[in-house]
Design a protein around this motif. Sequence first.
Motif, mmCIF file in Angstrom:
data_model
loop_
_atom_site.group_PDB
_atom_site.id
_atom_site.type_symbol
_atom_site.label_atom_id
_atom_site.label_comp_id
_atom_site.label_asym_id
_atom_site.label_seq_id
_atom_site.Cartn_x
_atom_site.Cartn_y
_atom_site.Cartn_z
ATOM 1 N N TYR A 191 0.783 -1.294 -0.151
ATOM 2 C CA TYR A 191 0.089 0.009 0.014
ATOM 3 C C TYR A 191 0.970 1.265 0.016
ATOM 4 C CZ TYR A 191 -3.121 -3.271 2.235
ATOM 5 O OH TYR A 191 -4.010 -4.284 2.683
ATOM 6 N N PRO A 192 0.484 2.252 -0.472
ATOM 7 C CA PRO A 192 1.138 3.594 -0.206
ATOM 8 C C PRO A 192 1.059 3.740 1.452
ATOM 9 C CG PRO A 192 -0.575 3.953 -1.687
ATOM 10 C CD PRO A 192 -0.888 2.552 -1.397
ATOM 11 N N TRP A 193 2.302 4.035 1.970
ATOM 12 C CA TRP A 193 2.661 3.803 3.461
ATOM 13 C C TRP A 193 1.477 4.523 4.104
ATOM 14 C CZ3 TRP A 193 2.676 8.038 6.493
ATOM 15 C CH2 TRP A 193 2.900 9.354 5.972
ATOM 16 N N PHE A 194 0.998 5.745 3.666
ATOM 17 C CA PHE A 194 -0.142 6.249 4.556
ATOM 18 C C PHE A 194 -1.480 5.623 4.492
ATOM 19 C CE2 PHE A 194 0.700 8.325 0.508
ATOM 20 C CZ PHE A 194 -0.666 8.373 -0.189
ATOM 21 N N GLU A 195 -1.709 4.472 3.567
ATOM 22 C CA GLU A 195 -2.838 3.884 3.520
ATOM 23 C C GLU A 195 -2.938 2.327 4.154
ATOM 24 O OE1 GLU A 195 -5.567 5.045 2.542
ATOM 25 O OE2 GLU A 195 -4.931 6.704 0.903
ATOM 26 N N VAL A 196 -1.749 2.169 4.687
ATOM 27 C CA VAL A 196 -1.585 0.830 5.411
ATOM 28 C C VAL A 196 -2.861 0.663 6.547
ATOM 29 C CG1 VAL A 196 0.016 -0.630 6.894
ATOM 30 C CG2 VAL A 196 0.958 0.721 4.805
ATOM 31 N N PRO A 197 -3.571 -0.219 6.659
ATOM 32 C CA PRO A 197 -4.672 -0.495 7.506
ATOM 33 C C PRO A 197 -3.836 -0.883 8.955
ATOM 34 C CG PRO A 197 -5.113 -1.897 5.828
ATOM 35 C CD PRO A 197 -3.528 -1.483 5.617
#
Length: 267
Positions: free
Chosen positions: A205-211
């Motif tokens: 994921y883009p790092w800022f979208e990691v759950p």
Amino acid sequence: MNYLVGDVQGCCGALDALLAKIDFSPSRDRIYLLGDLVNRGPQSLETLRRLRGFGDSATCLLGNHDLNLLAVAHGVRKPHKGDTIGEILDAPDRDAWLDWLRQRRMAVFEHGWLMVHAGVVPQWDAAQTLQLASEVEALLRGDTLAEFLPQMYGDSPARWSDSLIGAERMRFVINALTRTRFVAADGTLDLVTKDGADGAPPGFYPWFEVPGRRTLGTPIAFGHWANLGLISRADLLALDTGCVWGRQLSAARIDGDRREIIQVDCG
């Protein structure tokens, strides 16, 4: 007024135009540069002169291109074909510029924003990010920098562990803060893919979208990712808008609840 500024990369003319557009005054305002101050643009030395001249009114983070300058200066790396850091390396006062660069920050939390060059991994909260950044800052300013620089480059370890020590620990933190784009849910870094957000490799994921990332809810501002473009959300600012590639240099005003994006063309 407080402004965050994306990657300048030696484009001092664009920086001057942006500062004129926001009517920046060092006696009144504060700017935060999100890393990659130098390289690839035509005026790397002049950019450093400008920023150092602002004193405490300019807080500058280090990006991967700034660390590259330190590595080349120490003979650890050869300049890349597109590097434009020769004027710094050839300057009679080069040691003063390199020392100034070594004193810059790796991460900052001010005015409610966590500021980094590239990103953070999901295991870190804001406090741990700042603590690990301070460890790198101490290394860069210390007497063992020349010993570490030959060990700074590499893509392993690919995943964070609190048990990491020594060069592996520092290498991972530097990679996370200055090179991150895509990250897996378990925190594994992909340091190869440079596409936009829709180009994530399978399982990443883009790092800022990691759950479930631990910085969720902490406003974060970053640069580094020109292919991502401008993002302006309540808790996320992506400000590398490709100035060095002829696009725009971007700033964000972050005073209280007021948000304003200011851009200048860099063609």
